[in-house]
Motif scaffolding. Sequence first.
Motif, short mmCIF file in Angstrom:
data_model
loop_
_atom_site.label_atom_id
_atom_site.label_comp_id
_atom_site.label_asym_id
_atom_site.label_seq_id
_atom_site.Cartn_x
_atom_site.Cartn_y
_atom_site.Cartn_z
N LEU A 4 30.84 -13.97 -53.54
CA LEU A 4 30.95 -14.08 -52.15
C LEU A 4 32.39 -14.43 -51.81
O LEU A 4 32.81 -14.90 -50.65
CB LEU A 4 30.17 -15.54 -51.68
CG LEU A 4 28.64 -15.06 -51.90
CD1 LEU A 4 28.02 -16.27 -51.05
CD2 LEU A 4 28.09 -13.83 -51.28
N SER A 5 33.63 -14.02 -52.88
CA SER A 5 34.78 -14.45 -52.48
C SER A 5 35.47 -13.89 -51.45
O SER A 5 36.23 -14.28 -51.07
CB SER A 5 35.62 -14.17 -53.73
OG SER A 5 35.42 -12.76 -54.26
N GLN A 6 34.77 -12.59 -51.01
CA GLN A 6 35.42 -11.72 -49.87
C GLN A 6 35.27 -12.62 -48.75
O GLN A 6 35.86 -12.23 -47.65
CB GLN A 6 34.65 -10.70 -49.72
CG GLN A 6 33.29 -10.80 -49.42
CD GLN A 6 32.56 -9.22 -49.27
OE1 GLN A 6 32.75 -8.47 -48.52
NE2 GLN A 6 31.79 -8.88 -50.51
N PHE A 7 34.43 -13.82 -48.47
CA PHE A 7 34.36 -14.52 -47.12
C PHE A 7 34.97 -15.91 -47.41
O PHE A 7 34.67 -16.98 -48.18
CB PHE A 7 32.81 -14.82 -47.10
CG PHE A 7 32.16 -13.57 -47.14
CD1 PHE A 7 31.66 -13.05 -45.65
CD2 PHE A 7 31.31 -13.02 -47.92
CE1 PHE A 7 30.97 -11.95 -45.61
CE2 PHE A 7 30.43 -11.88 -47.84
CZ PHE A 7 30.38 -11.14 -46.69
N PRO A 8 36.09 -15.97 -46.68
CA PRO A 8 36.88 -17.20 -46.99
C PRO A 8 36.29 -18.53 -46.50
O PRO A 8 36.58 -19.60 -47.11
CB PRO A 8 38.10 -16.96 -45.89
CG PRO A 8 38.27 -15.51 -45.82
CD PRO A 8 36.77 -14.81 -45.91
N ILE A 9 35.37 -18.44 -45.65
CA ILE A 9 34.55 -19.59 -45.53
C ILE A 9 33.99 -20.35 -46.73
O ILE A 9 33.69 -21.39 -46.56
CB ILE A 9 33.19 -19.07 -44.42
CG1 ILE A 9 32.56 -20.58 -43.82
CG2 ILE A 9 32.27 -18.57 -45.21
CD1 ILE A 9 31.71 -20.29 -42.53
N THR A 10 33.78 -19.69 -47.78
CA THR A 10 33.21 -20.14 -48.93
C THR A 10 34.08 -21.11 -49.52
O THR A 10 33.90 -21.78 -50.60
CB THR A 10 32.57 -19.24 -49.96
OG1 THR A 10 33.42 -18.32 -50.16
CG2 THR A 10 31.60 -18.45 -49.39
N PRO A 14 31.41 -24.23 -50.01
CA PRO A 14 31.34 -23.36 -51.24
C PRO A 14 29.76 -23.16 -51.70
O PRO A 14 28.96 -24.26 -51.25
CB PRO A 14 31.83 -24.20 -52.37
CG PRO A 14 32.03 -25.52 -51.70
CD PRO A 14 32.40 -25.62 -50.53
N ALA A 15 29.27 -22.03 -51.95
CA ALA A 15 27.96 -21.77 -52.32
C ALA A 15 27.91 -22.32 -53.62
O ALA A 15 28.36 -22.14 -54.80
CB ALA A 15 27.77 -20.36 -52.13
N LYS A 16 26.58 -23.10 -53.65
CA LYS A 16 25.98 -23.58 -55.07
C LYS A 16 25.45 -22.56 -55.83
O LYS A 16 25.39 -22.51 -57.10
CB LYS A 16 25.22 -25.04 -54.74
CG LYS A 16 25.90 -25.93 -54.14
CD LYS A 16 25.04 -27.01 -54.08
CE LYS A 16 25.72 -28.36 -53.47
NZ LYS A 16 24.66 -29.66 -53.44
N ASP A 17 24.62 -21.73 -55.08
CA ASP A 17 23.71 -20.54 -55.47
C ASP A 17 24.28 -19.35 -54.49
O ASP A 17 23.65 -18.93 -53.34
CB ASP A 17 22.54 -20.60 -55.31
CG ASP A 17 21.70 -19.62 -56.06
OD1 ASP A 17 22.17 -18.67 -56.43
OD2 ASP A 17 20.32 -19.85 -56.20
N PRO A 18 25.32 -18.70 -54.93
CA PRO A 18 25.69 -17.53 -54.19
C PRO A 18 24.79 -16.34 -54.37
O PRO A 18 24.92 -15.63 -53.46
CB PRO A 18 27.09 -16.96 -54.80
CG PRO A 18 26.88 -17.66 -56.35
CD PRO A 18 26.23 -18.92 -56.10
N SER A 19 23.72 -16.31 -55.00
CA SER A 19 22.64 -15.40 -54.81
C SER A 19 21.56 -15.48 -53.57
O SER A 19 20.98 -14.55 -53.54
CB SER A 19 21.77 -15.23 -56.11
OG SER A 19 21.00 -16.47 -56.15
N VAL A 20 21.75 -16.39 -52.85
CA VAL A 20 20.83 -16.74 -51.64
C VAL A 20 21.67 -16.66 -50.46
O VAL A 20 23.06 -16.88 -50.24
CB VAL A 20 20.04 -17.96 -52.02
CG1 VAL A 20 19.32 -18.07 -53.05
CG2 VAL A 20 20.62 -19.40 -51.97
#
Length: 232
Positions: A4-10, A14-20
């Motif tokens: 999800l690095s293409q999304f600066p909001i992260t 930050p996403a703990k689980d970027p798969s969801v």
Amino acid sequence: MADLSQFPITSRWPAKDPSVIQLYAFPTPNGVKASIALEEMGLDYEPHLVTLSDDDVKSDAFLSLNPNNKIPAIIDPNGPDGPVGIWESGAILLYLAEKSGKFGGANGTDKAHITQWLMWQMGGLGPMLGQLGFFTKFAGKDIEDPRPRQRYLDEAKRLLSVLDGALEGRDWIVNDYSIADMAIAPWLNALNFYGVKDDVGFDDLKNVPAYLDRFYARPAVDKAKNIPARPE
């Protein structure tokens, strides 16, 4: 694992689980539409609290996902063509219904009518009740001219009458429970917060009060109504 690095909001949330699915919201009527849908549809998601302060919704990080600086917004790492960001609560409901195959209507006619009532909420009920709240509870209450508040009070009563009539003889606004109900009912609940239930004659309505009770009796709704949780 999704990237999800293409999304600066992260970088800020930050996403703990970027798969969801990543949910960025605050438990306002618009915000809980998304959490309710996610819970009802059984979709895996991770909530991030984005307050209504300018430090959050007008931050570069949030604006990178939603240039309109309003919650809610989501990132779906498993979108139809790869990771996708969606904002506007109505658009999120339509997207999630399509993704899950749930609560969007069993046939073409129901789909059209669900969209119709969703647009009614987005263009009418939400904005009008929000303005009534502004002129009753917030800064607008100090305006001496009574006409602005009266204008939104009258329109709120009219819209509630429309809804009350449409609910005659049915539990939900379009046959089965749907994303239209997920959009409408949280705004009805806002009448409590704004302190205008008596002003709009809510308890005198024939069908709407029971409709709201049915909605909040649903386990998924009860769970989602404070997701992301308000800070204590």
